[in-house]
Write a protein that holds these residues in place. Structure first.
Motif, PDB file in Angstrom:
ATOM      1  N   ARG A  31       0.857  -1.184   0.000  1.00 45.79           N
ATOM      2  CA  ARG A  31       0.000   0.000   0.000  1.00 45.79           C
ATOM      3  C   ARG A  31       0.890   1.229   0.000  1.00 45.79           C
ATOM      4  NH1 ARG A  31      -5.119   1.030   0.265  1.00 45.79           N
ATOM      5  NH2 ARG A  31      -5.669  -1.101   0.768  1.00 45.79           N
ATOM      6  N   ASN A  74      -9.360  -2.743   2.542  1.00 47.15           N
ATOM      7  CA  ASN A  74      -8.352  -3.698   2.077  1.00 47.15           C
ATOM      8  C   ASN A  74      -8.923  -5.086   2.359  1.00 47.15           C
ATOM      9  OD1 ASN A  74      -5.973  -4.773   1.074  1.00 47.15           O
ATOM     10  ND2 ASN A  74      -4.905  -4.596   3.015  1.00 47.15           N
ATOM     11  N   GLU A 102     -10.629  -2.172  -2.651  1.00 43.76           N
ATOM     12  CA  GLU A 102      -9.906  -0.988  -2.187  1.00 43.76           C
ATOM     13  C   GLU A 102     -10.822   0.085  -1.624  1.00 43.76           C
ATOM     14  OE1 GLU A 102      -6.835   0.560  -4.667  1.00 43.76           O
ATOM     15  OE2 GLU A 102      -6.397  -1.419  -5.505  1.00 43.76           O
TER      16      GLU A 102
END
Length: 173
Positions: A31, A74, A102
């Motif tokens: 990320r 996530n 996402e």
């Protein structure tokens, strides 16, 4: 440091309720945090070039500040084409992919495919994922593909989330 592997990918991301934005590297899954330049209006979109510290991929990103609430997530799940879903032919791997969800809003979802599958803009697909709430609620929804940026897919729900879907509606608060 010069990136070892440069793969410009156009992505659009949406900041969470705190104004924080990030993108998941499609190569290694790291990320990557995106910082808004101080001279940019907080209510407008801005472009950013970000490089992954782990694998060196470079991304051209548009950070879009929408007025509707969009929650960054996530979450893991799967995406299947409706042809696969109807025929129960789960051996056709061109029509099934693992996904990383996402972001979610009341009207849509953004997710990254773990591998490319045979979908295009306008297709209707099924997504199934598990919320990271106490109940571990399984969400199984039909969505229409609105945008494809390499492995990132932006899609709208065939029907918006309503108060009847208490777990998902509460999750978005």
């Amino acid at each position: 440091m010069k990136p070892e592997h440069v793969e410009p990918i156009q992505k659009t991301v949406h900041p969470n309720e705190k104004g924080e934005a990030s993108v998941v590297c499609t190569q290694c899954g790291q990320r990557l945090k995106l910082d808004r330049p101080e001279n940019k209006d907080p209510n407008e979109a801005f472009r950013s070039i970000v490089s992954c510290d782990q694998c060196g991929c470079t991304y051209d990103v548009l950070v879009n500040f929408r007025h509707g609430g969009r929650k960054s997530t996530n979450l893991t799940g799967i995406c299947t084409t409706l042809a696969t879903d109807k025929t129960e032919d789960h051996d056709n791997f061109n029509n099934i992919s693992g996904i990383i969800v996402e972001n979610i809003s009341k009207t849509g979802i953004g997710f990254t495919l773990k591998h490319l599958i045979d979908i295009k803009i306008g297709d209707t697909v099924k997504v199934k994922f598990v919320l990271n709430n106490n109940k571990k609620t399984v969400i199984d929804r039909t969505v229409v593909v609105q945008r494809i940026d390499n492995r990132f897919v932006g899609a709208k729900f065939t029907r918006p989330i309503d108060a009847g879907e208490k777990d998902l509606a509460f999750y978005l608060l």
